[in-house]
Design a protein around this motif. Structure first.
Motif, PDB file in Angstrom:
ATOM      1  N   ALA A 121      21.986  52.031  33.523  1.00 31.83           N
ATOM      2  CA  ALA A 121      23.197  51.617  33.404  1.00 31.83           C
ATOM      3  C   ALA A 121      23.820  52.585  34.243  1.00 31.83           C
ATOM      4  N   TYR A 122      25.077  52.053  35.017  1.00 32.39           N
ATOM      5  CA  TYR A 122      25.943  52.955  35.873  1.00 32.39           C
ATOM      6  C   TYR A 122      27.194  52.823  34.877  1.00 32.39           C
ATOM      7  N   VAL A 123      27.531  54.097  34.583  1.00 28.08           N
ATOM      8  CA  VAL A 123      28.632  54.426  33.749  1.00 28.08           C
ATOM      9  C   VAL A 123      29.765  55.144  34.627  1.00 28.08           C
ATOM     10  N   LEU A 124      31.041  54.531  34.548  1.00 26.25           N
ATOM     11  CA  LEU A 124      32.095  55.386  35.067  1.00 26.25           C
ATOM     12  C   LEU A 124      32.488  56.527  34.455  1.00 26.25           C
ATOM     13  N   SER A 132      22.667  56.224  33.376  1.00 24.13           N
ATOM     14  CA  SER A 132      22.170  56.387  32.088  1.00 24.13           C
ATOM     15  C   SER A 132      21.113  55.394  32.070  1.00 24.13           C
ATOM     16  N   ASN A 133      20.054  55.749  30.888  1.00 25.29           N
ATOM     17  CA  ASN A 133      19.046  54.701  30.628  1.00 25.29           C
ATOM     18  C   ASN A 133      19.801  53.620  29.884  1.00 25.29           C
ATOM     19  N   PHE A 134      19.233  52.344  30.113  1.00 24.59           N
ATOM     20  CA  PHE A 134      19.871  51.236  29.659  1.00 24.59           C
ATOM     21  C   PHE A 134      18.920  50.924  28.566  1.00 24.59           C
ATOM     22  N   THR A 135      19.154  51.553  27.116  1.00 25.79           N
ATOM     23  CA  THR A 135      18.222  51.317  26.213  1.00 25.79           C
ATOM     24  C   THR A 135      17.869  50.012  25.608  1.00 25.79           C
ATOM     25  N   ALA A 136      18.767  49.249  25.813  1.00 23.29           N
ATOM     26  CA  ALA A 136      18.775  47.815  25.313  1.00 23.29           C
ATOM     27  C   ALA A 136      17.821  46.657  26.118  1.00 23.29           C
ATOM     28  N   ALA A 137      17.341  47.272  27.456  1.00 25.27           N
ATOM     29  CA  ALA A 137      16.516  46.830  28.259  1.00 25.27           C
ATOM     30  C   ALA A 137      15.005  46.659  27.799  1.00 25.27           C
ATOM     31  N   ARG A 138      14.282  45.905  28.156  1.00 27.04           N
ATOM     32  CA  ARG A 138      12.820  45.659  28.011  1.00 27.04           C
ATOM     33  C   ARG A 138      12.170  46.783  28.822  1.00 27.04           C
ATOM     34  N   ASP A 139      12.706  46.790  30.183  1.00 23.56           N
ATOM     35  CA  ASP A 139      12.212  47.375  31.053  1.00 23.56           C
ATOM     36  C   ASP A 139      13.048  48.592  31.148  1.00 23.56           C
ATOM     37  N   LYS A 140      12.293  49.822  30.759  1.00 25.05           N
ATOM     38  CA  LYS A 140      12.998  51.268  30.504  1.00 25.05           C
ATOM     39  C   LYS A 140      13.228  51.938  31.619  1.00 25.05           C
ATOM     40  N   ARG A 141      12.767  51.340  32.948  1.00 21.35           N
ATOM     41  CA  ARG A 141      13.109  51.437  34.265  1.00 21.35           C
ATOM     42  C   ARG A 141      14.669  51.460  34.470  1.00 21.35           C
ATOM     43  N   ARG A 142      15.227  50.502  34.022  1.00 20.27           N
ATOM     44  CA  ARG A 142      16.645  50.004  34.193  1.00 20.27           C
ATOM     45  C   ARG A 142      17.595  50.950  33.679  1.00 20.27           C
ATOM     46  N   LEU A 150      26.527  52.854  45.940  1.00 21.51           N
ATOM     47  CA  LEU A 150      26.315  53.640  44.562  1.00 21.51           C
ATOM     48  C   LEU A 150      25.961  54.824  44.605  1.00 21.51           C
ATOM     49  N   LYS A 151      24.872  55.192  45.625  1.00 21.76           N
ATOM     50  CA  LYS A 151      24.660  56.836  45.811  1.00 21.76           C
ATOM     51  C   LYS A 151      25.944  57.656  46.176  1.00 21.76           C
ATOM     52  N   ALA A 152      26.945  56.943  46.968  1.00 18.99           N
ATOM     53  CA  ALA A 152      28.124  57.754  47.605  1.00 18.99           C
ATOM     54  C   ALA A 152      28.910  57.821  46.162  1.00 18.99           C
ATOM     55  N   LEU A 153      29.044  56.830  45.298  1.00 20.62           N
ATOM     56  CA  LEU A 153      29.956  56.997  44.021  1.00 20.62           C
ATOM     57  C   LEU A 153      29.300  58.010  43.127  1.00 20.62           C
ATOM     58  N   GLN A 213      32.560  48.755  35.423  1.00 20.77           N
ATOM     59  CA  GLN A 213      33.260  49.009  34.133  1.00 20.77           C
ATOM     60  C   GLN A 213      32.955  47.974  33.167  1.00 20.77           C
ATOM     61  N   GLU A 214      33.136  46.623  33.571  1.00 18.63           N
ATOM     62  CA  GLU A 214      32.808  45.562  32.834  1.00 18.63           C
ATOM     63  C   GLU A 214      31.345  45.361  32.254  1.00 18.63           C
ATOM     64  N   ASN A 215      30.512  45.426  33.511  1.00 17.46           N
ATOM     65  CA  ASN A 215      29.127  45.326  33.126  1.00 17.46           C
ATOM     66  C   ASN A 215      28.271  46.483  33.648  1.00 17.46           C
ATOM     67  N   PRO A 216      28.011  47.549  32.828  1.00 14.02           N
ATOM     68  CA  PRO A 216      27.422  48.675  33.519  1.00 14.02           C
ATOM     69  C   PRO A 216      25.892  48.513  33.578  1.00 14.02           C
ATOM     70  N   GLU A 217      25.246  47.541  32.825  1.00 14.47           N
ATOM     71  CA  GLU A 217      23.913  47.181  33.326  1.00 14.47           C
ATOM     72  C   GLU A 217      23.316  46.401  34.305  1.00 14.47           C
ATOM     73  N   MET A 218      24.478  46.121  35.257  1.00 16.42           N
ATOM     74  CA  MET A 218      24.108  45.094  36.240  1.00 16.42           C
ATOM     75  C   MET A 218      23.210  45.769  37.237  1.00 16.42           C
ATOM     76  N   SER A 219      22.159  44.904  37.913  1.00 18.18           N
ATOM     77  CA  SER A 219      21.273  45.571  38.629  1.00 18.18           C
ATOM     78  C   SER A 219      21.875  45.769  40.178  1.00 18.18           C
ATOM     79  N   GLN A 220      21.248  46.410  40.895  1.00 16.59           N
ATOM     80  CA  GLN A 220      21.647  46.519  42.204  1.00 16.59           C
ATOM     81  C   GLN A 220      21.594  45.164  43.099  1.00 16.59           C
TER      82      GLN A 220
END
Length: 127
Positions: A70-73, A58-68, A46-49, A21-28
């Motif tokens: 964001a996990y959104v509640l 969601s795609n994390f649009t600000a990341a350089r790596d477009k494969r990243r 994460l899969k269970a949630l 909720q605080e950092n949706p762009e955190m990596s696994q």
């Protein structure tokens, strides 16, 4: 045994939802390190949630790596996080109260066995 496992799973889900909720762009990897589980374990959580509808990708649009991602509640995830927060807080308050009582009991036990000063009270170490 399953009760402890259930509490551990709830605590892990609570921590993951709170962090995301605080950092949706955190990596696994970052998430696994913050929660204290393996990367494989966090993937499972994460899969269970996501399957329960508590998170969405969601795609994390600000990341350089477009494969990243964001996990959104989701709204359902926010409601679940609130319920887990209440349960977590209640459990921790019970633990705190039990620990406080044990500390008081041990302190009284020490007072009963401590050498007595002239006043009849336990002698202070720093005196």
């Amino acid at each position: 045994m399953s009760s402890n496992r259930s509490k551990l799973r709830e605590d892990t889900h609570f921590r993951v939802l709170r962090l995301l909720q605080e950092n949706p762009e955190m990596s696994q990897r970052e998430l696994a390190e913050a929660v204290g589980v393996s990367v494989g374990g966090i993937h499972y959580v994460l899969k269970a949630l996501i399957e329960k509808g508590h998170l969405k990708l969601s795609n994390f649009t600000a990341a350089r790596d477009k494969r990243r991602y964001a996990y959104v509640l989701t709204p359902k995830g926010l409601a679940r996080k609130a319920a887990l927060t209440r349960a977590f807080l209640a459990r921790k308050m019970e633990e705190y109260e039990a620990l406080r009582q044990e500390i008081e009991s041990l302190g009284a036990e020490l007072d009963d066995h401590a050498p007595k000063g002239a006043s009849g009270r336990p002698a202070r170490k720093d005196a």
